[in-house]
Scaffold this motif. Structure first.
Motif, mmCIF file in Angstrom:
data_model
loop_
_atom_site.group_PDB
_atom_site.id
_atom_site.type_symbol
_atom_site.label_atom_id
_atom_site.label_comp_id
_atom_site.label_asym_id
_atom_site.label_seq_id
_atom_site.Cartn_x
_atom_site.Cartn_y
_atom_site.Cartn_z
ATOM 1 N N PRO A 189 5.787 -1.264 -4.477
ATOM 2 C CA PRO A 189 5.106 -1.491 -5.749
ATOM 3 C C PRO A 189 3.804 -2.285 -5.561
ATOM 4 C CG PRO A 189 6.974 -2.969 -5.546
ATOM 5 C CD PRO A 189 7.001 -2.052 -4.351
ATOM 6 N N ASN A 190 3.680 -3.007 -4.435
ATOM 7 C CA ASN A 190 2.494 -3.814 -4.141
ATOM 8 C C ASN A 190 2.063 -3.554 -2.701
ATOM 9 O OD1 ASN A 190 2.595 -5.368 -6.667
ATOM 10 N ND2 ASN A 190 4.458 -6.230 -5.787
ATOM 11 N N THR A 222 11.106 -1.254 -3.518
ATOM 12 C CA THR A 222 11.985 -0.716 -4.553
ATOM 13 C C THR A 222 13.352 -0.313 -4.007
ATOM 14 O OG1 THR A 222 11.051 1.497 -4.264
ATOM 15 C CG2 THR A 222 10.055 0.075 -5.969
#
Length: 85
Positions: A70-71, A2
């Motif tokens: 995010p992953n 991010t």
């Protein structure tokens, strides 16, 4: 990722120092591939050093980068079969 710039700062200021302490360390590269994708490559003289680096990376990511991911990261390992300098 991010915030690739912040991730790069954290890796540069914290993780690189940890890797340099691993026996057999040769080199480390943190690459911004764009679109929030980061790629890292570690080079060690032997498999033991590479395995230790994966353990240290997992701890570092958990403690320092989770808020920017995010992953979950993907880990791939292998032997160098061709190189140039």
């Amino acid at each position: 990722m991010t915030d690739p710039a912040e991730a790069g700062r954290r890796v540069d200021e914290g993780f690189v120092t940890l890797l340099r302490q691993v026996p057999g360390f040769v080199a480390y590269y943190w690459i911004d591939a764009g679109a929030g994708v980061m790629v890292s490559t570690s080079v060690f003289e032997d498999e033991a050093g590479a395995e230790e680096s994966v353990k240290r990376a997992a701890d570092f990511v958990r403690d320092n980068l989770t808020s920017l991911l995010p992953n979950p990261p993907q880990v791939t390992a292998g032997q160098v079969v061709a190189a140039g300098q």
